[in-house]
Design an enzyme around this catalytic site. Sequence first.
Site, PDB file in Angstrom:
ATOM      1  N   THR A  51      -1.632  -7.129  -1.641  1.00 11.04           N
ATOM      2  CA  THR A  51      -0.096  -7.016  -1.246  1.00 11.04           C
ATOM      3  C   THR A  51       0.156  -8.182  -1.112  1.00 11.04           C
ATOM      4  O   THR A  51      -0.432  -9.181  -0.596  1.00 11.04           O
ATOM      5  CB  THR A  51      -0.157  -5.825  -0.261  1.00 11.04           C
ATOM      6  OG1 THR A  51      -0.715  -6.427   0.897  1.00 11.04           O
ATOM      7  CG2 THR A  51      -0.819  -4.513  -0.586  1.00 11.04           C
ATOM      8  N   ASN A  72       1.974   4.758   7.041  1.00 13.36           N
ATOM      9  CA  ASN A  72       1.541   3.631   6.563  1.00 13.36           C
ATOM     10  C   ASN A  72       1.984   2.276   7.203  1.00 13.36           C
ATOM     11  O   ASN A  72       1.205   1.226   6.963  1.00 13.36           O
ATOM     12  CB  ASN A  72       1.671   3.501   5.006  1.00 13.36           C
ATOM     13  CG  ASN A  72       1.549   2.418   4.355  1.00 13.36           C
ATOM     14  OD1 ASN A  72       0.526   2.003   4.182  1.00 13.36           O
ATOM     15  ND2 ASN A  72       2.838   1.653   4.173  1.00 13.36           N
ATOM     16  N   SER A  82      -5.374   3.091   9.749  1.00 15.47           N
ATOM     17  CA  SER A  82      -6.514   2.093  10.426  1.00 15.47           C
ATOM     18  C   SER A  82      -6.841   1.090   9.831  1.00 15.47           C
ATOM     19  O   SER A  82      -5.780   0.696   8.551  1.00 15.47           O
ATOM     20  CB  SER A  82      -7.685   2.992  11.062  1.00 15.47           C
ATOM     21  OG  SER A  82      -8.409   1.875  11.714  1.00 15.47           O
ATOM     22  N   SER A  83      -7.749   0.461   9.925  1.00 16.43           N
ATOM     23  CA  SER A  83      -8.248  -0.978   9.075  1.00 16.43           C
ATOM     24  C   SER A  83      -9.603  -1.204   9.197  1.00 16.43           C
ATOM     25  O   SER A  83     -10.246  -0.739  10.439  1.00 16.43           O
ATOM     26  CB  SER A  83      -7.426  -2.133   9.635  1.00 16.43           C
ATOM     27  OG  SER A  83      -8.027  -3.315   8.982  1.00 16.43           O
ATOM     28  N   LYS A 109      -5.664  -1.152  15.540  1.00 13.22           N
ATOM     29  CA  LYS A 109      -5.939  -0.023  14.549  1.00 13.22           C
ATOM     30  C   LYS A 109      -6.932   0.803  15.400  1.00 13.22           C
ATOM     31  O   LYS A 109      -7.156   1.835  14.754  1.00 13.22           O
ATOM     32  CB  LYS A 109      -6.444  -1.066  13.597  1.00 13.22           C
ATOM     33  CG  LYS A 109      -5.579  -1.564  12.828  1.00 13.22           C
ATOM     34  CD  LYS A 109      -4.450  -0.504  12.262  1.00 13.22           C
ATOM     35  CE  LYS A 109      -3.584  -1.218  10.868  1.00 13.22           C
ATOM     36  NZ  LYS A 109      -2.560  -0.212  10.489  1.00 13.22           N
ATOM     37  N   TYR A 158      -4.773  -7.242  16.404  1.00 11.13           N
ATOM     38  CA  TYR A 158      -4.670  -6.397  15.411  1.00 11.13           C
ATOM     39  C   TYR A 158      -6.033  -5.368  15.165  1.00 11.13           C
ATOM     40  O   TYR A 158      -5.506  -4.382  15.184  1.00 11.13           O
ATOM     41  CB  TYR A 158      -4.706  -7.240  13.912  1.00 11.13           C
ATOM     42  CG  TYR A 158      -4.725  -6.356  12.757  1.00 11.13           C
ATOM     43  CD1 TYR A 158      -3.459  -5.773  12.250  1.00 11.13           C
ATOM     44  CD2 TYR A 158      -5.846  -6.123  12.002  1.00 11.13           C
ATOM     45  CE1 TYR A 158      -3.629  -4.958  11.138  1.00 11.13           C
ATOM     46  CE2 TYR A 158      -5.782  -5.456  10.774  1.00 11.13           C
ATOM     47  CZ  TYR A 158      -4.407  -4.907  10.460  1.00 11.13           C
ATOM     48  OH  TYR A 158      -4.615  -4.090   9.316  1.00 11.13           O
ATOM     49  N   ILE A 214       0.841  -1.076   0.113  1.00 11.66           N
ATOM     50  CA  ILE A 214      -0.137   0.048   0.049  1.00 11.66           C
ATOM     51  C   ILE A 214       0.829   1.359  -0.188  1.00 11.66           C
ATOM     52  O   ILE A 214       0.646   2.070  -0.637  1.00 11.66           O
ATOM     53  CB  ILE A 214      -1.158  -0.076   1.303  1.00 11.66           C
ATOM     54  CG1 ILE A 214      -2.050  -1.077   1.102  1.00 11.66           C
ATOM     55  CG2 ILE A 214      -1.644   1.250   1.365  1.00 11.66           C
ATOM     56  CD1 ILE A 214      -2.923  -1.245   2.219  1.00 11.66           C
ATOM     57  N   ASP A 262      13.895   2.557  11.369  1.00 13.13           N
ATOM     58  CA  ASP A 262      12.882   1.806  11.985  1.00 13.13           C
ATOM     59  C   ASP A 262      11.955   2.627  12.910  1.00 13.13           C
ATOM     60  O   ASP A 262      12.398   3.345  14.015  1.00 13.13           O
ATOM     61  CB  ASP A 262      13.850   0.879  12.921  1.00 13.13           C
ATOM     62  CG  ASP A 262      12.830  -0.044  13.913  1.00 13.13           C
ATOM     63  OD1 ASP A 262      11.412   0.062  13.796  1.00 13.13           O
ATOM     64  OD2 ASP A 262      13.421  -0.830  14.478  1.00 13.13           O
ATOM     65  N   ASN A 304      12.209  -0.045   6.087  1.00 11.22           N
ATOM     66  CA  ASN A 304      12.909  -0.316   7.408  1.00 11.22           C
ATOM     67  C   ASN A 304      13.941  -1.484   6.857  1.00 11.22           C
ATOM     68  O   ASN A 304      15.050  -1.510   7.736  1.00 11.22           O
ATOM     69  CB  ASN A 304      11.963  -1.135   8.359  1.00 11.22           C
ATOM     70  CG  ASN A 304      12.679  -1.549   9.698  1.00 11.22           C
ATOM     71  OD1 ASN A 304      13.630  -0.932  10.198  1.00 11.22           O
ATOM     72  ND2 ASN A 304      12.216  -2.633  10.145  1.00 11.22           N
ATOM     73  N   VAL A 332      -6.681  -5.566   0.451  1.00 10.32           N
ATOM     74  CA  VAL A 332      -5.899  -4.808  -0.619  1.00 10.32           C
ATOM     75  C   VAL A 332      -4.849  -5.868  -1.104  1.00 10.32           C
ATOM     76  O   VAL A 332      -4.086  -6.377  -0.070  1.00 10.32           O
ATOM     77  CB  VAL A 332      -5.131  -3.525  -0.026  1.00 10.32           C
ATOM     78  CG1 VAL A 332      -4.456  -2.812  -1.539  1.00 10.32           C
ATOM     79  CG2 VAL A 332      -6.029  -2.558   0.299  1.00 10.32           C
TER      80      VAL A 332
END
EC number: 1.1.-.-
Length: 267
Positions: free
Chosen positions: A197, A98, A147-148, A166, A162, A25, A71, A45, A195
Amino acid sequence: MASTEEIPRSLAGKVALITGAGRGIGKGIAIELAKRGASVIVNYNSADKPAQEVVDEIAKTGSRAIAIKADITKVPEVSRLFQEALQHFGHLDIVVSNSGTEVFKPEEEVTEEDYDRVFNLNTRAQFFVAQHAYIHLRNGGRIILMSSVAANMSGIPNHALYAGSKAAVEGFTRSFAVDAGHKKITVNAIAPGGVKTDMYDANAWHYVPGGKPGMPMEEIDKGLAAFCPLERVAVPQDIGRVVAFLAHPDSEWVNGQIILLTGGSIT
């Protein structure tokens, strides 16, 4: 999906810093902002080569970019990232936080190490990236957090870690929007669904009814697309185009919002 028509360079003169922009993303966001004329700091990173490939792809759009390794779970590294970005470009207008990681694990098996790993990146790092953005952005800047859809979903097993990481970001967003207002900085969060990825490839089967490890990707895509009126799953470019709007001056009256990016999927 994107058209092939020429995109106005509506962000020319703007400088954008995007964390986790070496892939997925973040890469999609970086490319879309660059297409619109923004200069871009590609934060990453670990993997040097993919980040440099993003920089090279941005150069083909006619925009400028540099890659900076940092990082962001370490506050001194966040400070260095911003200082190097400012030294190179002179100012910052847009910061997109992100970076993130996803985990599915039964609650009774979650360890302190699991908790710290997820919250350090998904939550703590986003706070300090937003803090530094608030300090260093020019007046009228843009802060966009990640967020998600998971933050507000129910019925997904083994997802508390998770989802919780978020959900906290959504609280940050609303509070930072108040505090940053005197600088005319807007603060919003996007909340994507699935998404396409590498993270999607590893975890998307969890969201498919009856999904299981090793499920063919075609079946996963079909299963998730069935929930979407547009009959597909998202790609990074879809997210990048929304971020490009939030980064634009025309978005000023969108502030303190959590924007669901699901294509209308029923969740």
